[in-house]
Design an enzyme around this catalytic site. Structure first.
Site, PDB file in Angstrom:
ATOM      1  CB  ALA A  44      -0.664  -1.643 -13.569  1.00  0.00           C
ATOM      2  N   GLY A  87      -4.778   2.079 -12.460  1.00  0.00           N
ATOM      3  CA  GLY A  87      -5.246   3.070 -12.011  1.00  0.00           C
ATOM      4  C   GLY A  87      -4.611   4.068 -12.079  1.00  0.00           C
ATOM      5  CG  MET A  93      -2.419   6.801  -7.011  1.00  0.00           C
ATOM      6  SD  MET A  93      -1.064   8.480  -7.302  1.00  0.00           S
ATOM      7  CE  MET A  93       0.078   7.323  -6.387  1.00  0.00           C
ATOM      8  NE  ARG A 136      -9.293  -3.012 -17.474  1.00  0.00           N
ATOM      9  CZ  ARG A 136      -8.990  -1.993 -16.182  1.00  0.00           C
ATOM     10  NH1 ARG A 136      -9.370  -1.927 -15.226  1.00  0.00           N
ATOM     11  NH2 ARG A 136      -8.614  -0.614 -16.939  1.00  0.00           N
ATOM     12  N   GLY A 148       1.876   2.487  -0.343  1.00  0.00           N
ATOM     13  CA  GLY A 148       0.848   3.847  -0.818  1.00  0.00           C
ATOM     14  C   GLY A 148      -0.924   4.099  -0.586  1.00  0.00           C
ATOM     15  CG  ASN A 168       0.712  12.262   1.317  1.00  0.00           C
ATOM     16  OD1 ASN A 168       1.827  12.351   0.352  1.00  0.00           O
ATOM     17  ND2 ASN A 168      -0.699  12.736   1.255  1.00  0.00           N
ATOM     18  CG  PHE A 169       5.031   6.846  -0.094  1.00  0.00           C
ATOM     19  CD1 PHE A 169       5.993   7.104  -0.482  1.00  0.00           C
ATOM     20  CD2 PHE A 169       3.637   6.297  -1.124  1.00  0.00           C
ATOM     21  CE1 PHE A 169       6.217   5.210  -0.272  1.00  0.00           C
ATOM     22  CE2 PHE A 169       3.675   5.084   0.298  1.00  0.00           C
ATOM     23  CZ  PHE A 169       4.799   4.447  -0.054  1.00  0.00           C
ATOM     24  CG  HIS A 228      -8.241  12.932  -0.848  1.00  0.00           C
ATOM     25  ND1 HIS A 228      -8.541  13.906   0.767  1.00  0.00           N
ATOM     26  CD2 HIS A 228      -7.446  12.657  -1.046  1.00  0.00           C
ATOM     27  CE1 HIS A 228      -7.761  13.912   0.855  1.00  0.00           C
ATOM     28  NE2 HIS A 228      -6.975  13.095  -0.068  1.00  0.00           N
ATOM     29  CE  LYS A 275      -8.642   9.360   0.479  1.00  0.00           C
ATOM     30  NZ  LYS A 275      -7.827   7.863  -0.199  1.00  0.00           N
ATOM     31  CB  THR A 314      -3.825  12.867   4.626  1.00  0.00           C
ATOM     32  OG1 THR A 314      -2.517  11.150   3.376  1.00  0.00           O
ATOM     33  CG2 THR A 314      -2.621  13.059   4.659  1.00  0.00           C
TER      34      THR A 314
END
Length: 252
Positions: free
Chosen positions: A9, A11, A13, A36, A89, A116-117, A146, A150, A157
């Site tokens: 949550a 991060g 994304m 955390r 993901g 990959n969405f 990237h 990463k 992908t």
């Protein structure tokens, strides 16, 4: 109203997904999971060690996971134990981890798992497949780029691209970055770039004797992945308990 918990949550994304869910009139962001404690758009974020109790308390319809492979496996098992549908993901799973995930999900909860969405990337994969079917005697080179942070390489992908090429061309040897003297064999070249804040670039070059065809996709903002994940979250609720891909969501 689809109730959502976001894992990873805090991060990049996770924050993007949280924003989209929070603004959606047909969805409710009920909390987050991370390494955390914290908050995600005024909802509680708890450490992963508390995930079972948190899911039991919040009773979400869907858990959306964008973390790292080891953490994701535990999150997936927890969601399956608690009857929570999954959108995954996270990439970089080992074959053994994939088996663990399948055992946890199949017959228990519906899960959309994709490297990959992005809607565009899923169309890109379809085009790569079609090109490979028609250009089987061409040389093939895969390149992905990237951001500098990463962790896995090649990207999930790119690995999906290679799976598609193997299905259509047979399992050719992979040449991961060439150096020194090289001789073209029946192989697929794979090249990885890491730098700056590149969101995600992927290309497949089909090189013949008199022409080249390149299929490529470039993402400009991580929101495109978040939007696809949220679209999948709406779709997955109420589905049969098994593993799906984003192409199932899109009907491709």
């Amino acid at each position: 109203m689809v109730k959502v918990v976001v894992s990873g949550a805090l991060g990049r994304m996770g924050t993007n997904i949280g924003r989209i869910v929070d603004e959606a009139p047909d969805m409710e962001l009920v909390g987050g999971i991370d390494v955390r404690e914290g908050t995600l758009f005024k909802t509680e974020v708890v450490p992963a060690a508390k995930i079972d109790a948190f899911l039991n308390e919040k009773k979400p319809d869907v858990l959306i996971d964008f973390t790292v492979a080891g953490a994701a496996v535990e999150n997936i098992k927890a969601a399956a134990r608690n009857g929570v549908a999954l959108i995954v993901g996270t990439t970089g799973f080992s074959p053994e981890q994939r088996e663990t995930i399948a055992a946890a999900v199949e017959g228990n909860v519906p899960a959309v798992i994709s490297s990959n969405f992005s809607v565009g990337v899923n169309i890109f994969w379809k085009l790569v497949r079609e090109a490979a079917r028609e250009l089987g005697d061409y040389d093939v080179e895969v390149t992905e780029a990237h951001h500098r942070y990463k962790k896995d390489a090649p990207s999930g992908t790119a690995k999906t691209i290679l799976e598609i090429l193997d299905q259509e061309l047979g399992s050719r040897e992979k040449a991961y970055g060439r150096v020194g003297e090289t001789e073209r064999k029946d192989e697929i070249g794979v090249h990885v770039i890491r730098g700056g804040d590149i969101v995600g670039d992927h290309s497949v070059l089909f090189a013949g004797n008199f022409e080249c065809i390149e299929v490529s996709h470039r993402a400009y903002d991580r929101a495109v992945f978040a939007q696809g994940a949220v679209r999948a979250a709406r779709w997955v609720v109420g589905r049969e308990p098994r593993i799906y891909g984003m192409q199932d969501v899109l009907g491709l």
